[in-house]
Design a protein around this motif. Structure first.
Motif, mmCIF file in Angstrom:
data_model
loop_
_atom_site.group_PDB
_atom_site.id
_atom_site.type_symbol
_atom_site.label_atom_id
_atom_site.label_comp_id
_atom_site.label_asym_id
_atom_site.label_seq_id
_atom_site.Cartn_x
_atom_site.Cartn_y
_atom_site.Cartn_z
ATOM 1 N N TRP A 112 0.851 -1.211 0.000
ATOM 2 C CA TRP A 112 0.000 0.000 0.000
ATOM 3 C C TRP A 112 0.883 1.256 0.000
ATOM 4 O O TRP A 112 0.675 2.174 -0.799
ATOM 5 C CB TRP A 112 -0.896 -0.017 1.237
ATOM 6 N N ARG A 124 -1.834 -0.660 -4.681
ATOM 7 C CA ARG A 124 -3.060 -0.897 -3.929
ATOM 8 C C ARG A 124 -3.815 -2.121 -4.426
ATOM 9 O O ARG A 124 -4.772 -2.557 -3.804
ATOM 10 C CB ARG A 124 -3.982 0.313 -4.045
ATOM 11 N N PRO A 162 -5.532 -4.764 -11.712
ATOM 12 C CA PRO A 162 -6.414 -3.598 -11.731
ATOM 13 C C PRO A 162 -7.853 -3.922 -11.321
ATOM 14 O O PRO A 162 -8.406 -4.934 -11.730
ATOM 15 C CB PRO A 162 -6.369 -3.158 -13.203
ATOM 16 N N GLY A 163 -8.402 -3.070 -10.489
ATOM 17 C CA GLY A 163 -9.809 -3.181 -10.147
ATOM 18 C C GLY A 163 -10.117 -4.139 -9.014
ATOM 19 O O GLY A 163 -11.248 -4.219 -8.564
ATOM 20 N N VAL A 164 -9.131 -4.886 -8.545
ATOM 21 C CA VAL A 164 -9.365 -5.818 -7.436
ATOM 22 C C VAL A 164 -8.616 -5.311 -6.211
ATOM 23 O O VAL A 164 -7.396 -5.208 -6.227
ATOM 24 C CB VAL A 164 -8.896 -7.247 -7.782
ATOM 25 N N ALA A 165 -9.353 -4.978 -5.166
ATOM 26 C CA ALA A 165 -8.733 -4.439 -3.969
ATOM 27 C C ALA A 165 -7.827 -5.471 -3.322
ATOM 28 O O ALA A 165 -8.054 -6.669 -3.432
ATOM 29 C CB ALA A 165 -9.806 -4.010 -2.978
ATOM 30 N N MET A 225 -9.272 -10.644 1.084
ATOM 31 C CA MET A 225 -9.057 -9.930 -0.180
ATOM 32 C C MET A 225 -7.567 -9.845 -0.510
ATOM 33 O O MET A 225 -7.193 -9.686 -1.667
ATOM 34 C CB MET A 225 -9.619 -8.504 -0.097
ATOM 35 N N TRP A 231 -17.774 -1.075 -3.867
ATOM 36 C CA TRP A 231 -17.140 -1.268 -2.546
ATOM 37 C C TRP A 231 -15.932 -2.174 -2.583
ATOM 38 O O TRP A 231 -15.186 -2.214 -1.612
ATOM 39 C CB TRP A 231 -18.151 -1.784 -1.526
ATOM 40 N N THR A 232 -15.693 -2.890 -3.695
ATOM 41 C CA THR A 232 -14.507 -3.752 -3.752
ATOM 42 C C THR A 232 -13.343 -3.096 -4.483
ATOM 43 O O THR A 232 -12.315 -3.727 -4.721
ATOM 44 C CB THR A 232 -14.831 -5.101 -4.426
ATOM 45 N N LEU A 233 -13.501 -1.817 -4.859
ATOM 46 C CA LEU A 233 -12.395 -1.138 -5.549
ATOM 47 C C LEU A 233 -11.215 -0.910 -4.613
ATOM 48 O O LEU A 233 -11.405 -0.648 -3.423
ATOM 49 C CB LEU A 233 -12.868 0.234 -6.064
ATOM 50 N N PRO A 234 -9.999 -1.005 -5.152
ATOM 51 C CA PRO A 234 -8.832 -0.638 -4.335
ATOM 52 C C PRO A 234 -8.965 0.807 -3.836
ATOM 53 O O PRO A 234 -9.283 1.703 -4.628
ATOM 54 C CB PRO A 234 -7.664 -0.768 -5.314
ATOM 55 N N GLY A 235 -8.741 1.008 -2.548
ATOM 56 C CA GLY A 235 -8.900 2.341 -1.979
ATOM 57 C C GLY A 235 -10.071 2.412 -1.013
ATOM 58 O O GLY A 235 -10.215 3.383 -0.291
ATOM 59 N N VAL A 236 -10.913 1.361 -1.004
ATOM 60 C CA VAL A 236 -11.983 1.274 -0.009
ATOM 61 C C VAL A 236 -11.454 0.464 1.164
ATOM 62 O O VAL A 236 -10.984 -0.659 0.982
ATOM 63 C CB VAL A 236 -13.242 0.594 -0.587
ATOM 64 N N THR A 291 -12.372 2.920 -12.058
ATOM 65 C CA THR A 291 -12.199 1.753 -12.910
ATOM 66 C C THR A 291 -11.130 0.828 -12.327
ATOM 67 O O THR A 291 -11.388 -0.319 -12.012
ATOM 68 C CB THR A 291 -11.853 2.156 -14.363
ATOM 69 N N GLU A 292 -9.920 1.373 -12.130
ATOM 70 C CA GLU A 292 -8.856 0.536 -11.554
ATOM 71 C C GLU A 292 -8.734 0.722 -10.053
ATOM 72 O O GLU A 292 -8.173 -0.111 -9.364
ATOM 73 C CB GLU A 292 -7.526 0.835 -12.239
ATOM 74 N N ASP A 340 -9.386 9.639 -3.247
ATOM 75 C CA ASP A 340 -8.621 8.422 -3.562
ATOM 76 C C ASP A 340 -8.841 7.325 -2.531
ATOM 77 O O ASP A 340 -8.382 6.194 -2.703
ATOM 78 C CB ASP A 340 -7.124 8.735 -3.716
ATOM 79 N N THR A 341 -9.539 7.662 -1.436
ATOM 80 C CA THR A 341 -9.715 6.694 -0.356
ATOM 81 C C THR A 341 -11.112 6.840 0.245
ATOM 82 O O THR A 341 -11.602 7.962 0.411
ATOM 83 C CB THR A 341 -8.654 6.942 0.744
#
Lengths: 98, 408
Positions: A43, A48, A52-55, A66, B130-135, B260-261, B288-289
Protein backbone atom coordinates in the motif's frame (compact mmCIF):
# COMPACT_ATOMS: atom_id res chain seq x y z
CA UNK A 1 11.73 11.23 3.16
CA UNK A 2 8.76 9.14 2.12
CA UNK A 3 5.56 11.23 1.87
CA UNK A 4 3.30 8.24 2.61
CA UNK A 5 4.98 7.67 5.98
CA UNK A 6 3.79 9.53 9.07
CA UNK A 7 7.06 10.49 10.71
CA UNK A 8 5.48 12.77 13.30
CA UNK A 9 2.06 12.11 14.83
CA UNK A 10 0.20 14.38 17.29
CA UNK A 11 -0.56 11.49 19.69
CA UNK A 12 1.99 8.82 18.83
CA UNK A 13 4.91 11.22 18.56
CA UNK A 14 7.91 10.71 16.30
CA UNK A 15 8.08 7.37 14.46
CA UNK A 16 10.68 4.89 15.65
CA UNK A 17 13.58 4.39 13.27
CA UNK A 18 12.99 1.13 11.42
CA UNK A 19 15.40 -0.69 9.13
CA UNK A 20 14.70 -0.69 5.39
CA UNK A 21 13.66 -4.12 4.10
CA UNK A 22 13.55 -4.97 0.40
CA UNK A 23 11.39 -7.68 -1.12
CA UNK A 24 9.92 -8.36 -4.55
CA UNK A 25 6.30 -8.31 -5.65
CA UNK A 26 5.55 -9.64 -9.14
CA UNK A 27 9.26 -9.29 -9.88
CA UNK A 28 9.31 -5.64 -8.89
CA UNK A 29 11.49 -4.50 -6.01
CA UNK A 30 9.53 -3.02 -3.09
CA UNK A 31 11.14 -1.02 -0.30
CA UNK A 32 9.47 -1.51 3.08
CA UNK A 33 10.24 -0.89 6.73
CA UNK A 34 10.95 -3.63 9.22
CA UNK A 35 7.68 -4.47 10.99
CA UNK A 36 5.43 -3.70 8.00
CA UNK A 37 2.99 -6.34 6.91
CA UNK A 38 3.27 -7.21 3.21
CA UNK A 39 -0.14 -5.61 2.60
CA UNK A 40 0.88 -2.36 4.32
CA UNK A 41 4.21 -2.24 2.51
CA UNK A 42 2.54 -2.70 -0.87
CA UNK A 43 0.00 0.00 0.00
CA UNK A 44 2.76 2.43 0.97
CA UNK A 45 4.56 1.62 -2.28
CA UNK A 46 1.46 2.65 -4.21
CA UNK A 47 0.53 -0.94 -5.11
CA UNK A 48 -3.06 -0.90 -3.93
CA UNK A 49 -4.15 -3.77 -6.17
CA UNK A 50 -2.41 -6.96 -7.28
CA UNK A 51 -4.29 -6.53 -10.55
CA UNK A 52 -6.41 -3.60 -11.73
CA UNK A 53 -9.81 -3.18 -10.15
CA UNK A 54 -9.37 -5.82 -7.44
CA UNK A 55 -8.73 -4.44 -3.97
CA UNK A 56 -5.96 -5.90 -1.92
CA UNK A 57 -6.29 -4.31 1.51
CA UNK A 58 -9.88 -4.11 2.76
CA UNK A 59 -10.40 -5.24 6.36
CA UNK A 60 -6.72 -5.30 7.32
CA UNK A 61 -7.29 -7.80 10.14
CA UNK A 62 -7.23 -11.16 8.36
CA UNK A 63 -10.93 -11.66 7.94
CA UNK A 64 -11.91 -10.66 4.40
CA UNK A 65 -9.25 -12.64 2.50
CA UNK A 66 -9.06 -9.93 -0.18
CA UNK A 67 -5.27 -9.66 0.29
CA UNK A 68 -4.41 -13.27 -0.56
CA UNK A 69 -1.07 -13.51 -2.36
CA UNK A 70 1.35 -16.25 -3.29
CA UNK A 71 4.18 -15.88 -0.76
CA UNK A 72 7.45 -17.69 -1.46
CA UNK A 73 5.54 -20.08 -3.69
CA UNK A 74 2.71 -20.81 -1.25
CA UNK A 75 -0.75 -19.79 -2.50
CA UNK A 76 -3.52 -18.14 -0.54
CA UNK A 77 -1.45 -16.35 2.12
CA UNK A 78 -3.10 -13.32 3.71
CA UNK A 79 -0.72 -10.42 3.10
CA UNK A 80 -2.15 -8.35 5.97
CA UNK A 81 -0.94 -10.99 8.46
CA UNK A 82 2.59 -11.62 7.14
CA UNK A 83 5.52 -9.38 8.03
CA UNK A 84 8.05 -8.36 5.38
CA UNK A 85 11.52 -9.90 5.45
CA UNK A 86 14.51 -9.42 3.17
CA UNK A 87 14.31 -11.46 -0.01
CA UNK A 88 10.61 -12.33 0.37
CA UNK A 89 8.96 -13.01 -2.99
CA UNK A 90 5.26 -12.33 -3.42
CA UNK A 91 3.07 -12.75 -6.50
CA UNK A 92 -0.58 -11.96 -7.23
CA UNK A 93 -2.85 -14.99 -7.05
CA UNK A 94 -3.38 -16.57 -10.47
CA UNK A 95 -7.12 -15.93 -10.10
CA UNK A 96 -7.56 -13.16 -7.52
CA UNK A 97 -11.32 -12.96 -7.96
CA UNK A 98 -11.80 -16.72 -7.54
CA UNK B 1 2.72 -33.74 13.26
CA UNK B 2 3.84 -31.41 16.03
CA UNK B 3 1.34 -31.69 18.86
CA UNK B 4 1.38 -30.45 22.40
CA UNK B 5 -0.80 -30.56 25.48
CA UNK B 6 -1.75 -27.66 27.73
CA UNK B 7 -4.15 -27.01 30.59
CA UNK B 8 -5.64 -23.97 28.84
CA UNK B 9 -5.61 -22.94 25.20
CA UNK B 10 -6.57 -19.31 24.59
CA UNK B 11 -7.60 -18.45 21.05
CA UNK B 12 -7.06 -14.73 20.46
CA UNK B 13 -4.33 -12.54 21.94
CA UNK B 14 -6.39 -9.38 22.42
CA UNK B 15 -7.15 -7.90 25.85
CA UNK B 16 -9.65 -10.69 26.67
CA UNK B 17 -7.31 -13.54 25.72
CA UNK B 18 -4.30 -11.97 27.42
CA UNK B 19 -6.35 -11.36 30.58
CA UNK B 20 -7.45 -15.01 30.69
CA UNK B 21 -3.90 -16.22 30.06
CA UNK B 22 -2.37 -14.01 32.75
CA UNK B 23 -4.75 -15.15 35.50
CA UNK B 24 -4.66 -18.86 34.56
CA UNK B 25 -0.87 -18.91 34.21
CA UNK B 26 -0.47 -17.08 37.52
CA UNK B 27 -2.46 -19.94 39.08
CA UNK B 28 0.09 -22.38 37.68
CA UNK B 29 -1.76 -23.67 34.60
CA UNK B 30 0.19 -24.43 31.43
CA UNK B 31 -1.26 -21.83 29.07
CA UNK B 32 -0.83 -21.40 25.32
CA UNK B 33 -2.22 -18.32 23.55
CA UNK B 34 -2.53 -18.34 19.77
CA UNK B 35 -3.44 -15.53 17.38
CA UNK B 36 -3.51 -15.09 13.61
CA UNK B 37 -1.93 -11.66 13.69
CA UNK B 38 1.85 -11.21 13.66
CA UNK B 39 1.71 -9.31 16.96
CA UNK B 40 -0.30 -9.77 20.13
CA UNK B 41 -2.73 -7.16 21.41
CA UNK B 42 -5.72 -7.77 19.17
CA UNK B 43 -7.26 -4.50 18.01
CA UNK B 44 -5.76 -2.47 20.88
CA UNK B 45 -2.64 -1.32 18.95
CA UNK B 46 -4.93 0.21 16.31
CA UNK B 47 -6.72 2.40 18.80
CA UNK B 48 -6.17 5.85 20.21
CA UNK B 49 -8.11 6.59 23.38
CA UNK B 50 -9.17 9.97 24.64
CA UNK B 51 -9.95 10.33 28.33
CA UNK B 52 -12.58 12.56 29.91
CA UNK B 53 -10.08 15.41 30.13
CA UNK B 54 -9.37 15.16 26.39
CA UNK B 55 -5.92 13.58 26.74
CA UNK B 56 -5.06 10.99 24.11
CA UNK B 57 -3.24 7.75 24.76
CA UNK B 58 -2.15 4.99 22.40
CA UNK B 59 -3.57 1.47 22.66
CA UNK B 60 -0.13 0.18 21.72
CA UNK B 61 1.26 0.88 25.18
CA UNK B 62 -1.64 -1.00 26.80
CA UNK B 63 -1.20 -3.94 24.41
CA UNK B 64 2.47 -4.18 25.32
CA UNK B 65 1.69 -4.04 29.03
CA UNK B 66 -0.91 -6.84 28.77
CA UNK B 67 1.42 -8.97 26.63
CA UNK B 68 4.28 -8.53 29.07
CA UNK B 69 2.00 -9.44 32.00
CA UNK B 70 0.85 -12.67 30.31
CA UNK B 71 4.42 -13.69 29.53
CA UNK B 72 5.65 -12.77 33.01
CA UNK B 73 2.92 -15.01 34.47
CA UNK B 74 4.29 -17.87 32.38
CA UNK B 75 1.88 -18.01 29.41
CA UNK B 76 3.31 -18.84 25.99
CA UNK B 77 2.09 -16.69 23.09
CA UNK B 78 2.32 -17.96 19.51
CA UNK B 79 1.36 -15.33 16.95
CA UNK B 80 0.91 -15.96 13.23
CA UNK B 81 -1.10 -19.10 14.02
CA UNK B 82 -4.58 -19.71 12.65
CA UNK B 83 -6.86 -21.98 14.72
CA UNK B 84 -8.99 -23.63 12.04
CA UNK B 85 -10.70 -26.40 13.97
CA UNK B 86 -11.85 -27.16 17.50
CA UNK B 87 -12.97 -30.69 18.31
CA UNK B 88 -14.26 -32.33 21.50
CA UNK B 89 -11.55 -33.51 23.74
CA UNK B 90 -10.46 -30.64 23.37
CA UNK B 91 -8.28 -30.59 20.33
CA UNK B 92 -7.48 -27.49 18.31
CA UNK B 93 -5.90 -27.64 14.89
CA UNK B 94 -3.55 -24.83 13.94
CA UNK B 95 -1.75 -23.66 10.80
CA UNK B 96 1.02 -21.11 10.36
CA UNK B 97 -0.10 -17.98 8.52
CA UNK B 98 3.37 -17.37 7.08
CA UNK B 99 4.72 -20.53 5.39
CA UNK B 100 8.21 -19.61 6.64
CA UNK B 101 6.99 -20.03 10.23
CA UNK B 102 5.60 -23.52 9.74
CA UNK B 103 8.06 -25.10 12.18
CA UNK B 104 7.15 -22.62 14.94
CA UNK B 105 3.45 -23.43 15.08
CA UNK B 106 2.12 -26.70 16.56
CA UNK B 107 -0.34 -28.47 14.24
CA UNK B 108 -2.44 -29.83 17.04
CA UNK B 109 -3.01 -28.71 20.63
CA UNK B 110 -4.76 -30.85 23.23
CA UNK B 111 -6.25 -28.68 25.95
CA UNK B 112 -8.26 -29.41 29.08
CA UNK B 113 -10.05 -26.08 28.63
CA UNK B 114 -10.32 -23.48 25.88
CA UNK B 115 -11.05 -19.77 26.15
CA UNK B 116 -12.31 -18.51 22.79
CA UNK B 117 -11.51 -14.79 22.62
CA UNK B 118 -11.67 -14.22 18.87
CA UNK B 119 -13.07 -10.70 19.03
CA UNK B 120 -15.29 -9.09 16.42
CA UNK B 121 -15.16 -8.29 12.74
CA UNK B 122 -16.17 -5.11 10.95
CA UNK B 123 -19.35 -5.23 8.90
CA UNK B 124 -18.86 -4.17 5.29
CA UNK B 125 -20.67 -1.25 3.64
CA UNK B 126 -21.91 -2.81 0.40
CA UNK B 127 -22.27 0.16 -1.91
CA UNK B 128 -21.68 -0.11 -5.65
CA UNK B 129 -17.90 -0.03 -6.07
CA UNK B 130 -17.14 -1.27 -2.55
CA UNK B 131 -14.51 -3.75 -3.75
CA UNK B 132 -12.40 -1.14 -5.55
CA UNK B 133 -8.83 -0.64 -4.34
CA UNK B 134 -8.90 2.34 -1.98
CA UNK B 135 -11.98 1.27 -0.01
CA UNK B 136 -10.92 0.41 3.54
CA UNK B 137 -12.73 -0.69 6.65
CA UNK B 138 -12.07 1.66 9.56
CA UNK B 139 -9.78 -0.88 11.23
CA UNK B 140 -7.57 -1.21 8.15
CA UNK B 141 -7.18 2.57 8.04
CA UNK B 142 -6.32 2.64 11.76
CA UNK B 143 -3.75 -0.15 11.33
CA UNK B 144 -2.07 1.77 8.50
CA UNK B 145 -2.11 5.03 10.47
CA UNK B 146 -1.18 3.86 13.96
CA UNK B 147 0.71 0.58 13.59
CA UNK B 148 2.49 1.08 10.28
CA UNK B 149 2.58 4.87 10.34
CA UNK B 150 1.38 4.94 6.72
CA UNK B 151 -0.99 7.61 5.37
CA UNK B 152 -3.87 5.61 3.84
CA UNK B 153 -4.52 8.25 1.15
CA UNK B 154 -4.48 11.90 0.31
CA UNK B 155 -8.18 12.71 0.15
CA UNK B 156 -10.88 10.64 1.79
CA UNK B 157 -14.49 10.44 2.83
CA UNK B 158 -15.75 8.42 5.76
CA UNK B 159 -18.94 6.45 5.12
CA UNK B 160 -20.79 5.51 8.29
CA UNK B 161 -22.10 7.87 10.96
CA UNK B 162 -21.34 6.01 14.17
CA UNK B 163 -18.77 6.27 16.96
CA UNK B 164 -16.12 4.38 14.99
CA UNK B 165 -16.76 6.43 11.82
CA UNK B 166 -16.46 9.70 13.72
CA UNK B 167 -13.36 8.41 15.49
CA UNK B 168 -11.57 7.25 12.36
CA UNK B 169 -12.30 10.55 10.62
CA UNK B 170 -10.41 12.32 13.41
CA UNK B 171 -7.61 9.73 13.19
CA UNK B 172 -7.28 10.25 9.42
CA UNK B 173 -7.03 13.98 9.91
CA UNK B 174 -4.38 13.57 12.63
CA UNK B 175 -2.45 11.42 10.16
CA UNK B 176 -2.46 14.16 7.57
CA UNK B 177 -5.29 12.91 5.35
CA UNK B 178 -7.76 15.48 4.00
CA UNK B 179 -11.24 14.30 5.04
CA UNK B 180 -13.99 15.82 2.87
CA UNK B 181 -16.77 14.63 5.10
CA UNK B 182 -18.47 11.97 7.19
CA UNK B 183 -21.68 10.74 5.57
CA UNK B 184 -24.13 7.89 5.89
CA UNK B 185 -24.34 5.22 3.20
CA UNK B 186 -27.40 5.33 0.96
CA UNK B 187 -29.80 2.37 1.32
CA UNK B 188 -27.66 -0.57 0.33
CA UNK B 189 -27.43 -3.39 -2.13
CA UNK B 190 -28.25 -6.05 0.43
CA UNK B 191 -31.59 -4.71 1.49
CA UNK B 192 -30.37 -2.13 4.02
CA UNK B 193 -33.37 -0.03 4.99
CA UNK B 194 -33.26 3.72 4.38
CA UNK B 195 -32.42 5.54 7.62
CA UNK B 196 -34.20 8.90 7.73
CA UNK B 197 -31.90 11.86 8.48
CA UNK B 198 -34.01 12.54 11.58
CA UNK B 199 -33.21 9.05 12.89
CA UNK B 200 -29.49 9.53 12.20
CA UNK B 201 -29.61 12.83 14.09
CA UNK B 202 -31.31 11.13 17.04
CA UNK B 203 -28.77 8.30 17.01
CA UNK B 204 -25.74 10.59 16.89
CA UNK B 205 -27.28 12.87 19.52
CA UNK B 206 -27.12 9.99 22.03
CA UNK B 207 -23.32 10.35 21.86
CA UNK B 208 -23.70 13.67 23.71
CA UNK B 209 -23.95 11.71 26.98
CA UNK B 210 -22.73 8.22 26.41
CA UNK B 211 -19.56 8.69 24.34
CA UNK B 212 -16.34 8.10 26.26
CA UNK B 213 -14.40 10.66 24.22
CA UNK B 214 -14.90 14.43 24.37
CA UNK B 215 -14.76 14.71 20.55
CA UNK B 216 -17.64 12.24 20.20
CA UNK B 217 -19.64 13.99 22.90
CA UNK B 218 -19.07 17.21 20.96
CA UNK B 219 -20.50 15.51 17.85
CA UNK B 220 -23.54 14.51 19.85
CA UNK B 221 -23.99 18.04 21.18
CA UNK B 222 -23.60 19.64 17.75
CA UNK B 223 -26.11 17.28 16.22
CA UNK B 224 -28.53 17.63 19.13
CA UNK B 225 -28.58 21.37 18.37
CA UNK B 226 -30.10 20.59 14.96
CA UNK B 227 -33.88 20.81 15.30
CA UNK B 228 -34.67 17.52 13.57
CA UNK B 229 -38.21 18.16 12.47
CA UNK B 230 -37.90 21.80 11.51
CA UNK B 231 -38.00 22.69 7.85
CA UNK B 232 -34.99 24.97 8.33
CA UNK B 233 -32.98 22.01 9.53
CA UNK B 234 -32.97 20.40 6.11
CA UNK B 235 -30.48 22.94 4.79
CA UNK B 236 -28.34 22.39 7.89
CA UNK B 237 -28.42 18.65 7.35
CA UNK B 238 -27.15 19.09 3.80
CA UNK B 239 -24.38 21.58 4.55
CA UNK B 240 -23.56 19.70 7.73
CA UNK B 241 -22.03 20.66 11.02
CA UNK B 242 -18.29 21.06 11.40
CA UNK B 243 -16.79 18.50 13.72
CA UNK B 244 -13.22 19.55 14.55
CA UNK B 245 -12.71 20.69 10.99
CA UNK B 246 -14.53 17.81 9.30
CA UNK B 247 -18.03 18.28 7.82
CA UNK B 248 -20.54 15.85 9.32
CA UNK B 249 -23.28 15.55 6.70
CA UNK B 250 -26.51 13.90 7.79
CA UNK B 251 -28.90 14.97 5.04
CA UNK B 252 -26.74 13.56 2.23
CA UNK B 253 -25.44 10.08 1.59
CA UNK B 254 -22.89 8.22 -0.48
CA UNK B 255 -24.73 6.29 -3.20
CA UNK B 256 -21.73 4.76 -5.00
CA UNK B 257 -17.97 4.51 -5.06
CA UNK B 258 -16.67 5.28 -8.53
CA UNK B 259 -13.53 4.21 -10.36
CA UNK B 260 -12.20 1.75 -12.91
CA UNK B 261 -8.86 0.54 -11.55
CA UNK B 262 -9.16 2.15 -8.12
CA UNK B 263 -11.27 4.64 -6.18
CA UNK B 264 -11.54 7.91 -8.12
CA UNK B 265 -14.64 9.51 -6.60
CA UNK B 266 -17.73 9.01 -4.51
CA UNK B 267 -21.24 9.86 -5.66
CA UNK B 268 -23.23 11.90 -3.15
CA UNK B 269 -26.97 12.55 -3.14
CA UNK B 270 -29.44 14.38 -0.92
CA UNK B 271 -31.72 12.30 1.27
CA UNK B 272 -35.45 12.77 1.55
CA UNK B 273 -37.03 12.86 5.02
CA UNK B 274 -37.76 9.14 4.80
CA UNK B 275 -34.08 8.40 4.08
CA UNK B 276 -34.54 7.62 0.40
CA UNK B 277 -32.23 9.17 -2.18
CA UNK B 278 -33.64 12.26 -3.93
CA UNK B 279 -33.23 11.69 -7.66
CA UNK B 280 -31.39 14.39 -9.59
CA UNK B 281 -29.33 15.61 -6.63
CA UNK B 282 -26.25 13.49 -7.27
CA UNK B 283 -22.78 14.95 -7.55
CA UNK B 284 -19.29 13.46 -7.52
CA UNK B 285 -16.48 14.25 -5.11
CA UNK B 286 -12.96 13.33 -6.17
CA UNK B 287 -11.27 11.14 -3.54
CA UNK B 288 -8.62 8.42 -3.56
CA UNK B 289 -9.72 6.69 -0.36
CA UNK B 290 -13.04 5.69 1.17
CA UNK B 291 -13.11 4.53 4.80
CA UNK B 292 -16.22 2.69 5.95
CA UNK B 293 -17.79 1.91 9.31
CA UNK B 294 -20.94 -0.14 9.77
CA UNK B 295 -20.48 -1.65 13.19
CA UNK B 296 -18.94 -4.85 14.45
CA UNK B 297 -20.09 -8.46 14.55
CA UNK B 298 -18.80 -11.03 17.06
CA UNK B 299 -16.52 -13.64 15.48
CA UNK B 300 -18.12 -16.92 16.48
CA UNK B 301 -17.23 -19.54 13.84
CA UNK B 302 -14.96 -21.60 16.12
CA UNK B 303 -17.59 -21.60 18.86
CA UNK B 304 -20.14 -22.78 16.33
CA UNK B 305 -17.99 -25.74 15.24
CA UNK B 306 -17.30 -26.54 18.92
CA UNK B 307 -21.05 -26.95 19.42
CA UNK B 308 -21.74 -23.84 21.49
CA UNK B 309 -25.31 -22.65 20.77
CA UNK B 310 -25.45 -19.25 19.10
CA UNK B 311 -28.25 -16.85 19.98
CA UNK B 312 -29.27 -13.75 18.04
CA UNK B 313 -28.99 -10.64 20.21
CA UNK B 314 -28.78 -7.65 17.84
CA UNK B 315 -28.10 -5.28 20.77
CA UNK B 316 -24.77 -7.10 21.29
CA UNK B 317 -23.77 -7.11 17.61
CA UNK B 318 -25.60 -10.12 16.16
CA UNK B 319 -25.13 -13.83 16.80
CA UNK B 320 -23.37 -14.42 20.11
CA UNK B 321 -22.48 -17.62 21.97
CA UNK B 322 -24.91 -18.57 24.72
CA UNK B 323 -22.91 -17.97 27.90
CA UNK B 324 -23.39 -17.42 31.60
CA UNK B 325 -22.27 -14.67 33.99
CA UNK B 326 -18.90 -16.41 34.54
CA UNK B 327 -18.27 -16.63 30.78
CA UNK B 328 -18.99 -20.36 30.76
CA UNK B 329 -20.85 -21.94 27.84
CA UNK B 330 -23.20 -24.96 27.93
CA UNK B 331 -20.31 -26.97 26.42
CA UNK B 332 -17.99 -28.24 29.19
CA UNK B 333 -14.46 -26.87 28.85
CA UNK B 334 -15.36 -24.10 26.39
CA UNK B 335 -15.26 -20.56 27.78
CA UNK B 336 -15.63 -17.20 26.07
CA UNK B 337 -14.41 -13.64 26.65
CA UNK B 338 -14.21 -10.28 24.93
CA UNK B 339 -16.07 -9.10 21.85
CA UNK B 340 -16.74 -12.69 20.74
CA UNK B 341 -19.36 -12.67 23.52
CA UNK B 342 -20.93 -9.45 22.20
CA UNK B 343 -19.14 -6.27 21.17
CA UNK B 344 -17.31 -4.95 24.25
CA UNK B 345 -15.01 -2.05 25.04
CA UNK B 346 -11.48 -3.22 25.83
CA UNK B 347 -11.50 -2.69 29.63
CA UNK B 348 -14.61 -4.91 29.81
CA UNK B 349 -13.02 -7.49 27.48
CA UNK B 350 -9.94 -7.60 29.74
CA UNK B 351 -12.09 -8.09 32.87
CA UNK B 352 -14.07 -10.83 31.12
CA UNK B 353 -10.85 -12.58 30.18
CA UNK B 354 -9.54 -12.41 33.76
CA UNK B 355 -12.80 -13.90 35.03
CA UNK B 356 -12.74 -16.69 32.43
CA UNK B 357 -9.13 -17.47 33.38
CA UNK B 358 -10.06 -17.65 37.08
CA UNK B 359 -13.03 -19.94 36.32
CA UNK B 360 -10.76 -22.32 34.36
CA UNK B 361 -8.15 -22.31 37.16
CA UNK B 362 -10.81 -23.10 39.74
CA UNK B 363 -12.27 -25.92 37.63
CA UNK B 364 -8.78 -27.43 37.48
CA UNK B 365 -8.42 -27.30 41.27
CA UNK B 366 -5.89 -24.51 41.67
CA UNK B 367 -5.79 -23.42 45.33
CA UNK B 368 -5.72 -19.65 44.80
CA UNK B 369 -8.45 -19.60 42.15
CA UNK B 370 -11.40 -19.03 44.49
CA UNK B 371 -10.02 -15.70 45.68
CA UNK B 372 -9.20 -14.63 42.12
CA UNK B 373 -12.67 -15.62 41.00
CA UNK B 374 -14.30 -13.36 43.57
CA UNK B 375 -12.16 -10.36 42.70
CA UNK B 376 -12.54 -10.97 38.94
CA UNK B 377 -16.36 -11.01 39.27
CA UNK B 378 -16.18 -7.68 41.11
CA UNK B 379 -13.74 -6.23 38.58
CA UNK B 380 -16.02 -7.14 35.66
CA UNK B 381 -19.07 -5.57 37.33
CA UNK B 382 -17.00 -2.49 38.13
CA UNK B 383 -15.58 -2.38 34.60
CA UNK B 384 -19.07 -2.43 33.11
CA UNK B 385 -20.15 0.42 35.40
CA UNK B 386 -17.14 2.57 34.56
CA UNK B 387 -16.87 1.93 30.82
CA UNK B 388 -19.17 3.51 28.26
CA UNK B 389 -20.57 0.70 26.08
CA UNK B 390 -19.73 0.65 22.37
CA UNK B 391 -23.28 -0.36 21.48
CA UNK B 392 -26.09 1.93 22.65
CA UNK B 393 -28.49 -0.82 23.76
CA UNK B 394 -25.92 -3.06 25.43
CA UNK B 395 -27.81 -3.18 28.75
CA UNK B 396 -30.93 -4.55 27.03
CA UNK B 397 -28.80 -7.10 25.16
CA UNK B 398 -27.15 -8.32 28.35
CA UNK B 399 -30.55 -8.64 30.04
CA UNK B 400 -31.78 -10.72 27.10
CA UNK B 401 -28.71 -12.93 27.35
CA UNK B 402 -29.34 -13.46 31.08
CA UNK B 403 -32.90 -14.61 30.26
CA UNK B 404 -31.67 -16.98 27.56
CA UNK B 405 -29.02 -18.45 29.89
CA UNK B 406 -31.58 -18.98 32.68
CA UNK B 407 -33.96 -20.67 30.25
CA UNK B 408 -31.39 -22.94 28.55
Amino acid sequence: MDPTRIDEHPVLGPAAQRAVVTFTHAGREVTARDGDTVAAALWAAGLRAPCPGVAMLYCGIGHCFMCRLTVDGVRGVRACLVLVRPGLRTEPEPDPAG
Amino acid sequence: MRSESVDLLVIGAGPAGLGAATVAAAEGLRVLVVDEAPRSGGRLPLQLHQDAAGRWTAGQAEARRLTDAAMAAGARIVTGACAWGLFPGWEAYLAAIDPAEDALVPDRVRATAVVVATGAVQRPVALPGWTLPGVLCAGAAQALLHVHRIRPGGRAVVVGVDALGLGVAAHLRMGGVEVLGILPAAPGLFGAEPEPPGAIVARVATLAERAPQPSLRLAGQLVRAIPGAARAAEAVLRTGVMLEGIPLLLGRAVTAIVGTEAVAAVRIADLARDGRVLEGTEEEWLVDTVVTSAGLAPLVELLDVAGVPLVHVPELGGHVPLHGPDLQTPVPGIHVAGSATGVAAWPVALAQGELAGAVVAQAQGRPGAERRLMSARQALAEGRRRTAPILADEARGLARLTELWAGR
